[in-house]
Design an enzyme around this catalytic site. Structure first.
Site, PDB file in Angstrom:
ATOM      1  N   ALA A 112       0.853  -1.707  -0.172  1.00 10.49           N
ATOM      2  CA  ALA A 112      -0.011   0.044   0.136  1.00 10.49           C
ATOM      3  C   ALA A 112       0.966   1.349  -0.073  1.00 10.49           C
ATOM      4  O   ALA A 112       0.613   1.934  -0.548  1.00 10.49           O
ATOM      5  CB  ALA A 112      -0.997  -0.138   1.346  1.00 10.49           C
ATOM      6  N   ALA A 113       2.172   1.619   0.569  1.00  8.07           N
ATOM      7  CA  ALA A 113       2.543   2.355   0.536  1.00  8.07           C
ATOM      8  C   ALA A 113       2.871   3.576  -0.825  1.00  8.07           C
ATOM      9  O   ALA A 113       3.300   2.661  -2.032  1.00  8.07           O
ATOM     10  CB  ALA A 113       3.681   2.305   1.031  1.00  8.07           C
ATOM     11  N   PRO A 114       2.806   4.576  -1.140  1.00 11.98           N
ATOM     12  CA  PRO A 114       2.373   5.348  -0.691  1.00 11.98           C
ATOM     13  C   PRO A 114       1.462   5.768   0.501  1.00 11.98           C
ATOM     14  O   PRO A 114       0.799   6.866   1.178  1.00 11.98           O
ATOM     15  CB  PRO A 114       3.423   6.650  -1.305  1.00 11.98           C
ATOM     16  CG  PRO A 114       3.648   6.306  -2.002  1.00 11.98           C
ATOM     17  CD  PRO A 114       3.605   4.552  -2.761  1.00 11.98           C
ATOM     18  N   GLY A 115       0.271   5.543  -0.661  1.00 11.93           N
ATOM     19  CA  GLY A 115      -0.967   4.935   0.309  1.00 11.93           C
ATOM     20  C   GLY A 115      -1.593   5.884  -1.496  1.00 11.93           C
ATOM     21  O   GLY A 115      -3.058   6.149  -0.546  1.00 11.93           O
TER      22      GLY A 115
ATOM     23  N   ASP B 263      -1.360  -4.596  -5.489  1.00  6.02           N
ATOM     24  CA  ASP B 263      -0.765  -3.516  -6.493  1.00  6.02           C
ATOM     25  C   ASP B 263       0.842  -3.762  -6.405  1.00  6.02           C
ATOM     26  O   ASP B 263       1.506  -3.219  -5.467  1.00  6.02           O
ATOM     27  CB  ASP B 263      -0.984  -2.238  -5.672  1.00  6.02           C
ATOM     28  CG  ASP B 263      -0.491  -0.833  -6.789  1.00  6.02           C
ATOM     29  OD1 ASP B 263      -0.385  -1.225  -7.967  1.00  6.02           O
ATOM     30  OD2 ASP B 263       0.337   0.405  -6.472  1.00  6.02           O
TER      31      ASP B 263
ATOM     32  N   CYS C 253       2.751  -1.358 -12.800  1.00  2.00           N
ATOM     33  CA  CYS C 253       3.047  -0.259 -13.574  1.00  2.00           C
ATOM     34  C   CYS C 253       3.962  -1.130 -14.346  1.00  2.00           C
ATOM     35  O   CYS C 253       4.616  -0.245 -15.085  1.00  2.00           O
ATOM     36  CB  CYS C 253       3.655   1.270 -13.203  1.00  2.00           C
ATOM     37  SG  CYS C 253       4.478   0.308 -11.900  1.00  2.00           S
TER      38      CYS C 253
HETATM   39  N1  SAM Z   1      -0.164   0.727  -3.784  1.00  5.07           N
HETATM   40  C1  SAM Z   1       0.821   2.154  -3.791  1.00  5.07           C
HETATM   41  C2  SAM Z   1       0.338   3.466  -4.036  1.00  5.07           C
HETATM   42  O1  SAM Z   1      -0.958   3.012  -4.414  1.00  5.07           O
HETATM   43  O2  SAM Z   1       0.469   4.564  -3.369  1.00  5.07           O
HETATM   44  C3  SAM Z   1       1.914   1.541  -4.853  1.00  5.07           C
HETATM   45  C4  SAM Z   1       2.385   0.293  -4.573  1.00  5.07           C
HETATM   46  S1  SAM Z   1       4.281   0.171  -5.309  1.00  5.07           S
HETATM   47  C5  SAM Z   1       3.779  -0.105  -7.123  1.00  5.07           C
HETATM   48  C6  SAM Z   1       4.813  -1.733  -4.605  1.00  5.07           C
HETATM   49  C7  SAM Z   1       4.822  -1.731  -3.246  1.00  5.07           C
HETATM   50  O3  SAM Z   1       5.033  -2.735  -2.666  1.00  5.07           O
HETATM   51  C8  SAM Z   1       6.070  -1.001  -2.435  1.00  5.07           C
HETATM   52  O4  SAM Z   1       5.117   0.017  -1.150  1.00  5.07           O
HETATM   53  C9  SAM Z   1       7.139  -2.076  -1.995  1.00  5.07           C
HETATM   54  O5  SAM Z   1       7.212  -1.447  -1.105  1.00  5.07           O
HETATM   55  C10 SAM Z   1       6.120  -2.778  -1.695  1.00  5.07           C
HETATM   56  N2  SAM Z   1       6.125  -4.145  -1.602  1.00  5.07           N
HETATM   57  C11 SAM Z   1       7.662  -4.763  -1.986  1.00  5.07           C
HETATM   58  N3  SAM Z   1       7.941  -6.063  -1.847  1.00  5.07           N
HETATM   59  C12 SAM Z   1       7.210  -6.685  -1.832  1.00  5.07           C
HETATM   60  C13 SAM Z   1       6.893  -7.530  -1.513  1.00  5.07           C
HETATM   61  N4  SAM Z   1       7.752  -9.084  -1.109  1.00  5.07           N
HETATM   62  N5  SAM Z   1       5.632  -7.771  -0.432  1.00  5.07           N
HETATM   63  C14 SAM Z   1       4.778  -7.146  -0.601  1.00  5.07           C
HETATM   64  N6  SAM Z   1       5.073  -5.785  -1.181  1.00  5.07           N
HETATM   65  C15 SAM Z   1       6.029  -6.068  -1.482  1.00  5.07           C
END
Ligand code: SAM
Length: 457
Positions: free
Chosen positions: A113-116, A180, A233
């Site tokens: 979810a980060a950054p949100g 995501d 993405c």
């Molecule tokens: N959903 C967020 C938004 O809309 O602001 C963006 C998410 S970004 C595409 C992918 C996220 O997956 C990152 O925050 C990352 O830290 C996290 N991530 C990295 N490795 C991961 C793992 N093994 N399992 C789950 N999440 C992971």
């Protein structure tokens, strides 16, 4: 900007791909700025020019801006009146439109979810009484997520910092899971050209395997009949349509078709097994590269069967009385952790307690403040939430004073008498001050303060 040739070659034949137009659009690298408004904080954004802005065709709340303003120096940004978000990502709204809402509140997990961006959006789309668990596995990023959730001002969100596999202890708990996924990032090359250096065919394979692992880890937490929304993405089919095929080989899933606004340029693709996905090509849409798909789960358990063992501590009647002048506690329950008090929506209290027992919780509900010697020291989150009673004093600041406040500098303002009060900009609280006879103490959180000098100073 030189997009790797091996990436371009791998996209040949995918619906909507046009080599020349794709290369052209990356060579031009047009900067697109878009925001999504917070319907819980309707405000006069950008000096009232919202009506003149172009809406994002697939979101009720999204708008394109003609140029990128300085968001840092806009107090309404800090008040949580809008979120700066890439337009294609807002297509998530079309997926939520397909989730049956007549059955009442939903339990939703936003796994990465980060950054949100997605979590704040989901929060605006959920039916009344719903629960959102907003999770981020990387600890430092989960703090940023928490800050953005607090700014958005909602009480029904729990922010957790767990590995996807930890959710297996919540078998069948969620109605909706959004993944995501972390990906190779080719869809964002126009915005982040440095990501090109990190890109390789090997990275795509590794991402695809990691995406499968993440999905397999979290799948048990979705109930039968529940919905999985998966997005990346990345342009690479290994991370998009091929993941859909993999899901269908592993589990029983039904593809769900979404409504694509006419003339939007969004391309519907089908996986080898015929499940629909939605592609955003930057030469066809006003947005960056994005892929989203939605499936219904047709196997697994029908709901969560576990039991809650222990309720968290509550506040005493006397402490409750201390909170009353500040907070509208209709349908809210209070819990405490040492001296810190939180408000949870009462209908979600059992779910929140269960999650508190099973997950690594970073934040939950609304942090009201610290109980200290028969007083409440109010928390920043309380100011940004919708829970404050209208009778709580507030000082209205003009833009210059608001910026000084957000920089934690001294400012002059007509305060609402002495003592604790919020400082508001255009009616929206930015945080707290304590007005003393000879000075104003600024309680804006140090870690959130604007570090840059104002362009006008
Ligand atoms: N959903 C967020 C938004 O809309 O602001 C963006 C998410 S970004 C595409 C992918 C996220 O997956 C990152 O925050 C990352 O830290 C996290 N991530 C990295 N490795 C991961 C793992 N093994 N399992 C789950 N999440 C992971």
């Amino acid at each position: 900007m030189q997009v790797p040739v091996s990436l371009i070659n791998s996209l040949e034949g995918i619906d909507g791909f046009d080599r020349h137009a794709f290369e052209q659009t990356h060579a031009n690298a047009e900067a697109i700025t878009s925001i999504r408004i917070n319907p819980a904080k309707p405000s006069r954004l950008f000096d009232g020019s919202l009506n003149e802005l172009t809406p994002v065709p697939w979101s009720r709340y999204g708008y394109y801006l003609p140029q990128r303003p300085s968001f840092t120096f806009d107090p309404l940004f800090h008040a949580g009146c809008y979120y700066v978000q890439e337009a294609s990502s807002m297509f998530l709204e079309k997926a939520f439109e397909k989730i049956p809402q007549q059955d009442g509140p939903l339990k939703v997990l936003d796994l990465s979810a980060a950054p949100g961006g997605k979590s704040t959006h989901i929060q605006s789309l959920l039916p009344e009484g719903s629960l959102l668990v907003s999770n981020e596995v990387i600890k430092s990023r989960s703090s940023i997520l928490r800050d953005n959730i607090i700014r958005w001002g909602s009480a029904n969100v729990m922010v957790t910092n767990n590995d996807p596999a930890h959710f297996q202890s919540l078998e069948g708990f969620f109605d909706v899971i959004v993944v995501d996924a972390p990906c190779s990032g080719s869809g964002l090359f126009r915005r982040e050209p440095e990501a090109i250096i990190e890109w390789s065919e090997n990275a795509v394979q590794l991402c695809s395997q990691r995406q499968q692992r993440i999905l397999a880890d979290v799948w048990p937490a979705l109930r039968e009949g529940g919905t999985l929304i998966y997005s990346t993405c990345s342009f690479s089919p290994e991370e998009d349509e091929a993941i859909l095929d993999w899901m269908q080989e592993e589990w029983q899933v039904k593809g769900i078709a979404l409504e694509v606004p006419e003339h939007s340029g969004i391309v519907t693709t089908l996986s080898k097994n015929g499940l629909p996905g939605y592609r955003f090509w930057p030469h066809k849409v006003k947005g960056e590269g994005f892929f989203l798909t939605m499936v219904e789960k047709q196997d697994g358990v029908q709901g969560f069967a576990g039991k809650l063992r222990k309720k968290p501590d509550s506040v005493t009647k006397a402490e409750q009385k201390l909170l009353e002048p500040w907070i509208d506690m209709t349908d809210m329950s209070t819990v405490r952790h040492q001296q810190t008090v939180y408000a949870w929506p009462s209908p979600l209290a059992a779910d929140f307690s269960l999650l508190l027992e099973k997950m690594r919780v970073v934040y939950s509900g609304v942090r009201l403040g610290e109980l200290m010697r028969d007083k409440l020291v109010p928390d920043h989150a309380l100011a940004l939430s919708g829970l404050l009673r209208p009778a709580v004093p507030a000082a209205s600041l003009d833009k210059d004073a608001a910026i000084l406040y957000l920089q934690r500098r001294d400012f002059t303002a007509e305060t609402a008498g002495r003592g604790w009060q919020t400082v508001n900009f255009q009616g929206y609280p930015l945080g707290w001050i304590n007005a003393l006879p000879n000075r104003i103490n600024n309680y804006y959180p140090r870690e959130l303060r604007i570090l840059k000098d104002s362009p006008n100073s």
